[in-house]
Design an enzyme around this catalytic site. Structure first.
Site, PDB file in Angstrom:
ATOM      1  N   ALA A 117      -5.174  -6.012  -3.022  1.00  0.00           N
ATOM      2  CA  ALA A 117      -5.445  -6.855  -1.906  1.00  0.00           C
ATOM      3  C   ALA A 117      -4.140  -7.688  -1.724  1.00  0.00           C
ATOM      4  CB  ALA A 117      -6.746  -7.379  -1.826  1.00  0.00           C
ATOM      5  N   ASP A 118      -3.803  -8.033  -0.839  1.00  0.00           N
ATOM      6  CA  ASP A 118      -2.933  -8.970  -0.355  1.00  0.00           C
ATOM      7  C   ASP A 118      -3.350  -9.751   0.983  1.00  0.00           C
ATOM      8  OD1 ASP A 118       0.011  -9.925  -1.934  1.00  0.00           O
ATOM      9  OD2 ASP A 118       0.101 -10.205   0.247  1.00  0.00           O
TER      10      ASP A 118
END
Length: 191
Positions: free
Chosen positions: A74-75
């Site tokens: 994720a970011d």
């Protein structure tokens, strides 16, 4: 009760907030992080930036996953006035970012990538956040006390600044923390 298919879950994130949020879904997982350079093409639409970065974080694992592994990468970015506010390099940049966010609205966009041996799925979540007008003393106190240098936009909504500074949010609170867990739950069930 275990709601999820029988996967060996791997979270590729050093973020204590993402780890805490994934635990809140009652998922057993291990944390394995492989360093990647988090660069993205300048012409990407804002929603595609964190998705691109989540895909980038999954790349080093592609040939190392076992058949029962499910990798979660994720970011999260903060989008304000047409640009990305990343993690501040120090106190001065953190103060500049918080001063820009003060008294205005911004978007927090998280991109997530689910990767197994035979498939990959990405999605994103957008939340709108409105700050009150912050005083210089409030900004200075927050930076010196909480050192938000590992956070996009130089703040953590779950910290003091969120308690005193956030006027309004629209969308997932957990997305603002860095992982849209409700959407992640649904995506894992459908994966």
């Amino acid at each position: 009760m275990n709601w999820f298919p029988k996967y060996n879950f791997i979270l590729a994130s050093k973020s204590p907030r993402r780890q805490h949020l994934l635990k809140s879904l009652e998922i057993d997982f291990q944390v394995i992080v492989k360093e990647v350079k988090e660069d993205f093409p300048a012409d990407l639409p804002k929603e595609e930036i964190p998705v691109y970065l989540a895909l980038l974080k999954a790349q080093p694992f592609r040939n190392q996953l076992k058949p029962d592994d499910l990798l979660i990468t994720a970011d999260t970015i903060v989008w304000h006035r047409g640009k990305v506010l990343g993690k501040p390099s120090g106190e001065n940049e953190a103060k500049k970012m918080l001063s820009e966010l003060s008294g205005s609205e911004h978007e927090v966009i998280s991109g997530v990538c689910l990767t197994s041996v035979d498939k990959q799925k990405t999605f994103y979540s957008v939340s709108n956040v409105q700050f009150k007008k912050l005083s210089n003393d409030e900004i200075d106190y927050y930076i010196s006390s909480f050192k938000p240098f590992d956070k996009a936009g130089a703040y953590g909504i779950q910290e003091w600044i969120g308690c005193i500074g956030i006027k309004h949010i629209e969308g997932s609170f957990y997305n603002i923390m860095g992982l849209p867990v409700q959407k992640l739950y649904e995506e894992i069930l459908q994966f």
